[in-house]
Write a protein that holds these residues in place. Structure first.
Motif, PDB file in Angstrom:
ATOM      1  N   ASP A  18      70.497 -14.279   8.220  1.00 50.99           N
ATOM      2  CA  ASP A  18      69.646 -15.091   7.356  1.00 50.99           C
ATOM      3  C   ASP A  18      68.540 -14.328   6.634  1.00 50.99           C
ATOM      4  OD1 ASP A  18      68.291 -14.595   9.716  1.00 50.99           O
ATOM      5  OD2 ASP A  18      67.398 -16.587   9.845  1.00 50.99           O
ATOM      6  N   SER A  19      68.288 -13.073   6.989  1.00 50.58           N
ATOM      7  CA  SER A  19      67.238 -12.299   6.311  1.00 50.58           C
ATOM      8  C   SER A  19      67.364 -10.825   6.686  1.00 50.58           C
ATOM      9  CB  SER A  19      65.840 -12.796   6.687  1.00 50.58           C
ATOM     10  OG  SER A  19      65.541 -12.468   8.032  1.00 50.58           O
ATOM     11  N   THR A  26      64.863  -9.121   7.793  1.00 46.96           N
ATOM     12  CA  THR A  26      64.094  -8.996   9.035  1.00 46.96           C
ATOM     13  C   THR A  26      64.976  -9.285  10.238  1.00 46.96           C
ATOM     14  OG1 THR A  26      62.137  -9.743   7.821  1.00 46.96           O
ATOM     15  CG2 THR A  26      61.993  -9.696  10.217  1.00 46.96           C
ATOM     16  N   SER A  27      65.766 -10.359  10.156  1.00 46.78           N
ATOM     17  CA  SER A  27      66.701 -10.671  11.238  1.00 46.78           C
ATOM     18  C   SER A  27      67.719  -9.560  11.412  1.00 46.78           C
ATOM     19  CB  SER A  27      67.424 -11.990  10.951  1.00 46.78           C
ATOM     20  OG  SER A  27      66.563 -13.092  11.095  1.00 46.78           O
ATOM     21  N   CYS A  54      66.785  -2.260   3.168  1.00 44.28           N
ATOM     22  CA  CYS A  54      66.527  -3.558   2.544  1.00 44.28           C
ATOM     23  C   CYS A  54      66.185  -3.453   1.063  1.00 44.28           C
ATOM     24  CB  CYS A  54      65.416  -4.285   3.303  1.00 44.28           C
ATOM     25  SG  CYS A  54      65.920  -4.877   4.941  1.00 44.28           S
ATOM     26  N   SER A  56      68.500  -6.544   2.972  1.00 43.49           N
ATOM     27  CA  SER A  56      67.916  -7.840   2.628  1.00 43.49           C
ATOM     28  C   SER A  56      68.494  -8.297   1.298  1.00 43.49           C
ATOM     29  CB  SER A  56      66.396  -7.727   2.504  1.00 43.49           C
ATOM     30  OG  SER A  56      65.853  -8.869   1.873  1.00 43.49           O
ATOM     31  N   TYR A  89      66.843 -10.849  -0.373  1.00 42.71           N
ATOM     32  CA  TYR A  89      65.743 -11.595  -0.993  1.00 42.71           C
ATOM     33  C   TYR A  89      65.969 -11.605  -2.507  1.00 42.71           C
ATOM     34  CZ  TYR A  89      60.917 -12.953  -2.023  1.00 42.71           C
ATOM     35  OH  TYR A  89      59.797 -13.602  -2.485  1.00 42.71           O
ATOM     36  N   ASP A 134      66.864 -16.693   0.936  1.00 41.83           N
ATOM     37  CA  ASP A 134      66.860 -15.569   1.866  1.00 41.83           C
ATOM     38  C   ASP A 134      68.276 -15.231   2.331  1.00 41.83           C
ATOM     39  OD1 ASP A 134      64.170 -14.622   2.270  1.00 41.83           O
ATOM     40  OD2 ASP A 134      63.718 -16.568   3.159  1.00 41.83           O
ATOM     41  N   GLY A 153      70.509 -11.682   4.625  1.00 41.49           N
ATOM     42  CA  GLY A 153      70.498 -10.301   5.094  1.00 41.49           C
ATOM     43  C   GLY A 153      71.862  -9.904   5.625  1.00 41.49           C
ATOM     44  N   ARG A 169      70.789 -17.502  13.130  1.00 40.47           N
ATOM     45  CA  ARG A 169      70.447 -16.480  12.132  1.00 40.47           C
ATOM     46  C   ARG A 169      71.587 -16.303  11.117  1.00 40.47           C
ATOM     47  NH1 ARG A 169      66.598 -13.023  14.523  1.00 40.47           N
ATOM     48  NH2 ARG A 169      65.214 -14.295  15.824  1.00 40.47           N
ATOM     49  N   GLN A 213      74.874 -18.976  -0.344  1.00 35.64           N
ATOM     50  CA  GLN A 213      74.303 -17.673  -0.687  1.00 35.64           C
ATOM     51  C   GLN A 213      75.384 -16.594  -0.727  1.00 35.64           C
ATOM     52  OE1 GLN A 213      71.477 -17.685  -1.863  1.00 35.64           O
ATOM     53  NE2 GLN A 213      70.511 -19.495  -1.012  1.00 35.64           N
TER      54      GLN A 213
END
Length: 381
Positions: free
Chosen positions: A66-67, A69-70, A167, A189, A191, A201, A203, A237, A243
């Motif tokens: 999901d991102s 960061t994850s 990212c 990422s 984003y 978002d 990833g 996640r 997306q």
């Protein structure tokens, strides 16, 4: 009136509307297909995108999450990083790199960066390794690869995990090889403003280790392979299928868009070469993708005000270093601990950079900077 004011135009920092206009005829049917099939969670486009992105990065597996960061956090966890461990992280990066370490219960240990590329200074790694050091996160910052050979060499000699933070570097290459294919795993990422951006978002973790991919695949979906049978304590996640459908379309354009960014960077570098502005350096080993075009000047704030007044949007990546953020006061770092990172934070300025940026807009931005420097307000960075 100045020459720039006579030709005044508005130049956004990123223009996602222009990108959408180019691919609307492909994106809309892709999204409609998901809607018509009500294929919203871990649907066919997610699995197809994973396969396509893994091939693009030159790796065996990719797991959509999901991102970014994850992606970093789950990659660290899958490599066994957790409470009591330390992970080496460059001081000059977006705070999410450090947050991902903290989420695992490990502690980020910061290192200063190379003054030319702003990526991890590899000469500082050995002295930072301690008894609890378990991993290194090199960040391919602004789309410029970190120097991976010495990082991998040190990591292998010391038995450390390497998780690449890619990212900002979709499609960048190190010595001709895609970033993301060097470490034990890598995080990307999606984003919206990234070189390959979703409409929300998203990833991806990429790796050549099937065990890591299988573990992350399990964790991202509540620890289950089949519904309601939870093999481990997992997370929610997942990358949305909508997306993934968008990203599959955009991936087909990524090399073309990156080539346009590279051409814009060449134009900026040529037009600004005669000024005292410090323009970005490209290391001999690198094929950067110019996610950001970051200049440097001791008169950063005044220059930014000048550009804003002329309709030119800019950014600062990043104005407050990690070690000076309230969120990390407990690490005990002080002003002066990472001088290269701190000086950069005071002086760097990101100029507009996106594939659809016109030559006229680039010249307008460059002329605005030249006008600023010609007034005698510029000092050597």
């Amino acid at each position: 009136m100045s020459i720039v004011n006579k030709s005044r135009r508005n130049v956004p920092f990123v223009d996602l509307a222009a990108q959408y206009a180019e691919i609307r005829s492909e994106v809309q049917p892709a999204m409609e297909g998901v809607l018509e099939n009500t294929d919203f969670i871990l649907g066919r486009d997610v699995h197809a995108f994973e396969e396509e992105f893994a091939e693009y990065c030159g790796v065996k597996r990719a797991v959509a999450v999901d991102s970014g960061t994850s992606a970093l956090e789950l990659a660290l966890r899958a490599c066994g990083i957790g409470p009591g461990d330390e992970v080496l992280v460059p001081a000059n990066t977006f705070i999410a790199t450090a947050f991902a370490v903290s989420y695992t219960g490990a502690m980020p240990v910061l290192l200063d960066v190379n003054p030319d590329t702003y990526t991890l200074d590899t000469d500082r790694i050995r002295s930072a390794i301690g008894k609890r050091t378990r991993a290194i996160i090199p960040v391919h910052l602004y789309g410029h690869p970190a120097d991976m050979d010495p990082i991998i060499e040190i990591a292998r000699a010391e038995g450390l995990v390497v998780i690449e933070d890619a990212c900002q570097a979709h499609g960048a290459k190190y010595k001709g090889r895609p970033v993301g294919s060097f470490g034990d795993a890598a995080a990307f990422s999606f984003y919206p403003g990234k070189n390959l951006g979703a409409y929300g978002d998203g990833g991806m973790v990429v790796t050549n280790e099937p065990r890591l991919a299988d573990t992350i695949e399990l964790w991202r979906n509540y620890g289950q392979k089949e519904k309601y049978k939870h093999l481990t304590q997992g997370f929610n996640r997942r990358l949305d299928t909508l997306q993934a459908a968008v990203l599959r379309v955009k991936l087909r354009y990524l090399d073309r868009w990156n080539a346009a960014r590279a051409e814009h960077a060449r134009t900026f570098r040529r037009l600004l070469a005669a000024t005292a502005i410090q323009i970005p350096t490209r290391a001999a080993y690198a094929d950067p993708v110019w996610h950001l075009f970051v200049i440097r000047t001791t008169m950063r704030d005044a220059l930014r005000e000048h550009l804003t007044a002329l309709g030119i949007a800019t950014g600062i990546h990043y104005p407050i270093p990690i070690h000076l953020q309230p969120a990390y006061h407990h690490l005990g770092y002080c002003t002066g601990d990472f001088p290269i990172t701190e000086h950069a934070a005071e002086q760097i300025l990101s100029l507009p950079m996106y594939p659809e940026l016109s030559n006229e807009s680039i010249e307008y931005v460059a002329n605005a900077i030249l006008e600023f420097t010609s007034e005698g307000r510029e000092q050597v960075a």
